[in-house]
Design a protein around this motif. Structure first.
Motif, PDB file in Angstrom:
ATOM      1  N   ARG A   4       0.828  -1.186   0.000  1.00 31.31           N
ATOM      2  CA  ARG A   4       0.000   0.000   0.000  1.00 31.31           C
ATOM      3  C   ARG A   4       0.868   1.243   0.000  1.00 31.31           C
ATOM      4  O   ARG A   4       1.125   1.843   1.007  1.00 31.31           O
ATOM      5  CB  ARG A   4      -0.917  -0.023   1.213  1.00 31.31           C
ATOM      6  N   ASP A  47       4.218   0.312   7.695  1.00 30.07           N
ATOM      7  CA  ASP A  47       4.032  -1.084   7.294  1.00 30.07           C
ATOM      8  C   ASP A  47       5.332  -1.872   7.367  1.00 30.07           C
ATOM      9  O   ASP A  47       6.366  -1.472   6.826  1.00 30.07           O
ATOM     10  CB  ASP A  47       3.468  -1.143   5.875  1.00 30.07           C
ATOM     11  N   ASP A  55      -2.745  -4.831  10.004  1.00 28.82           N
ATOM     12  CA  ASP A  55      -2.906  -3.421   9.654  1.00 28.82           C
ATOM     13  C   ASP A  55      -3.246  -2.565  10.865  1.00 28.82           C
ATOM     14  O   ASP A  55      -3.937  -1.559  10.755  1.00 28.82           O
ATOM     15  CB  ASP A  55      -3.976  -3.254   8.566  1.00 28.82           C
ATOM     16  N   ARG A  81       2.937   5.263   2.360  1.00 25.40           N
ATOM     17  CA  ARG A  81       1.487   5.342   2.162  1.00 25.40           C
ATOM     18  C   ARG A  81       1.056   6.715   1.648  1.00 25.40           C
ATOM     19  O   ARG A  81       1.655   7.727   1.989  1.00 25.40           O
ATOM     20  CB  ARG A  81       0.756   5.092   3.484  1.00 25.40           C
ATOM     21  N   ARG A  84      -4.513   9.273   1.891  1.00 26.35           N
ATOM     22  CA  ARG A  84      -5.853   8.673   2.040  1.00 26.35           C
ATOM     23  C   ARG A  84      -5.829   7.354   2.820  1.00 26.35           C
ATOM     24  O   ARG A  84      -6.872   6.893   3.267  1.00 26.35           O
ATOM     25  CB  ARG A  84      -6.505   8.466   0.673  1.00 26.35           C
ATOM     26  N   TRP A  85      -4.661   6.749   2.990  1.00 20.17           N
ATOM     27  CA  TRP A  85      -4.568   5.509   3.770  1.00 20.17           C
ATOM     28  C   TRP A  85      -4.203   5.747   5.226  1.00 20.17           C
ATOM     29  O   TRP A  85      -4.076   4.793   5.992  1.00 20.17           O
ATOM     30  CB  TRP A  85      -3.523   4.584   3.155  1.00 20.17           C
ATOM     31  N   THR A  88      -6.694   4.863   8.922  1.00 18.14           N
ATOM     32  CA  THR A  88      -6.719   3.564   9.605  1.00 18.14           C
ATOM     33  C   THR A  88      -5.587   3.435  10.624  1.00 18.14           C
ATOM     34  O   THR A  88      -5.717   2.705  11.605  1.00 18.14           O
ATOM     35  CB  THR A  88      -6.630   2.404   8.596  1.00 18.14           C
ATOM     36  N   CYS A 101       4.447  11.449   4.163  1.00 16.67           N
ATOM     37  CA  CYS A 101       3.824  10.394   3.360  1.00 16.67           C
ATOM     38  C   CYS A 101       4.481  10.302   1.980  1.00 16.67           C
ATOM     39  O   CYS A 101       5.306  11.132   1.600  1.00 16.67           O
ATOM     40  CB  CYS A 101       2.334  10.677   3.194  1.00 16.67           C
ATOM     41  N   TRP A 162      -6.257  -2.365  -2.515  1.00 16.53           N
ATOM     42  CA  TRP A 162      -6.923  -1.696  -1.399  1.00 16.53           C
ATOM     43  C   TRP A 162      -7.831  -0.556  -1.828  1.00 16.53           C
ATOM     44  O   TRP A 162      -8.707  -0.156  -1.083  1.00 16.53           O
ATOM     45  CB  TRP A 162      -5.870  -1.200  -0.401  1.00 16.53           C
ATOM     46  N   ASP A 163      -7.627  -0.025  -3.032  1.00 18.45           N
ATOM     47  CA  ASP A 163      -8.440   1.100  -3.495  1.00 18.45           C
ATOM     48  C   ASP A 163      -9.621   0.685  -4.352  1.00 18.45           C
ATOM     49  O   ASP A 163     -10.331   1.539  -4.874  1.00 18.45           O
ATOM     50  CB  ASP A 163      -7.572   2.080  -4.290  1.00 18.45           C
TER      51      ASP A 163
END
Length: 304
Positions: A4, A47, A55, A81, A84-85, A88, A101, A162-163
């Motif tokens: 991701r 990650d 996750d 990442r 937008r991720w 979480t 990011c 994931w998207d």
């Protein structure tokens, strides 16, 4: 480490001054105990380093980060990442820590949901590089991170994971992918390993972007010329008045190597890629064993 990853790139702020590389505080393989002075800034990859296979950030890790912050140490998340991720991850953290990011391409403030800085690959260069790679690599497909990583565009053959189904994710022909600046350019090719693919892409792009990877699935991530996790982190550190010597960094993959080399103290988790292990001054436990938390807990212990 998860695939991701998003993309970004670009520009003038990529010349952040590099600090000297120092060994980890405890010697290679150790975790340190009772440091006379805590680091002024802790920077950690997500990650494969801070985040587990589920996750999630463990309660133990979240608690230790909170203790470090309370002791006066700035916490910065440094990840491949896209923006937008990030929700979480923040859902499992005690505070909205600042994030670097897209492998250094974006500096994101979750408290205000604002991108403070971004560096993008310009459209003309995106188009040129994609055509160059397509001519040299059979079956290569592309995706781009746009809108500072809040949206993704990908070729129809791109394996969306994931998207899938999200309004921020959209299929488009290559000509449309390269119409807007992108904070990251992504490439995949069938049957090519990540290390081999990065080396091939490096020979094609000739320094015009920075190729790296953070997975073992053949995905290559490209940022603008000179943009790495180290340059993004150096920008944040300079804004906070923190020297590289006072930074402790954690990572696990080749995209972490520039950051691990830049920071005064650097630690790889035991599950790290060989390149990250070689760049780090110390090794801690794996991400599944809360290696970052274990290392920081030892630093927080009073000296004997």
């Amino acid at each position: 480490m998860s695939d991701r990853i998003a993309e970004f790139g670009a520009g003038e702020r990529t010349s952040a001054e590099r600090g000297a590389v120092g060994p980890g505080g405890a010697g290679r393989g150790g975790t340190g105990r009772g440091s006379a002075r805590l680091p002024r800034l802790v920077a950690t990859d997500l990650d494969g380093t801070l985040v587990g296979r589920d996750d999630r950030v463990s309660e133990r890790t979240a608690e230790v980060l909170s203790r470090m912050s309370a002791a006066g140490t700035a916490i910065v998340l440094v990840t491949g990442r896209p923006v937008r991720w990030m929700p979480t991850v923040y859902a499992h953290l005690p505070a909205p820590y600042l994030s670097v990011c897209a492998n250094g391409g974006v500096i994101y403030d979750p408290a205000s949901d604002r991108v403070r800085d971004s560096w993008a690959i310009p459209p003309a260069l995106l188009s040129e590089l994609c055509l160059r790679m397509r001519a040299a690599v059979p079956g290569v497909v592309f995706a781009v991170e746009v809108d500072d990583g809040r949206a993704m565009r990908y070729e129809p053959a791109w394996p969306v994971r994931w998207d899938v189904g999200l309004p921020t994710s959209e299929s488009a022909p290559l000509a449309e992918l390269t119409e807007r600046p992108a904070v990251k350019l992504l490439a995949r090719a069938p049957g090519v390993g990540s290390d081999e693919f990065v080396a091939l892409i490096e020979s094609i792009v000739d320094g015009e972007v920075v190729p790296t990877h953070s997975s073992r699935s053949g995905l290559v991530e490209m940022s603008a010329r000179g943009v790495t996790k180290a340059t993004g982190l150096a920008t944040v550190a300079a804004e906070l008045g923190v020297d590289a010597a006072d930074v402790l960094a954690f990572g696990d993959m080749p995209n972490d190597v520039p950051m691990l080399k830049w920071a005064g103290r650097s630690v790889a988790v035991s599950n790290a890629h060989p390149a990250a292990r070689a760049a780090a001054g110390d090794i801690t436990l794996s991400n599944e064993d809360d290696g970052v938390a274990a290392y920081l807990e030892r630093l927080l212990e009073p000296a004997p």
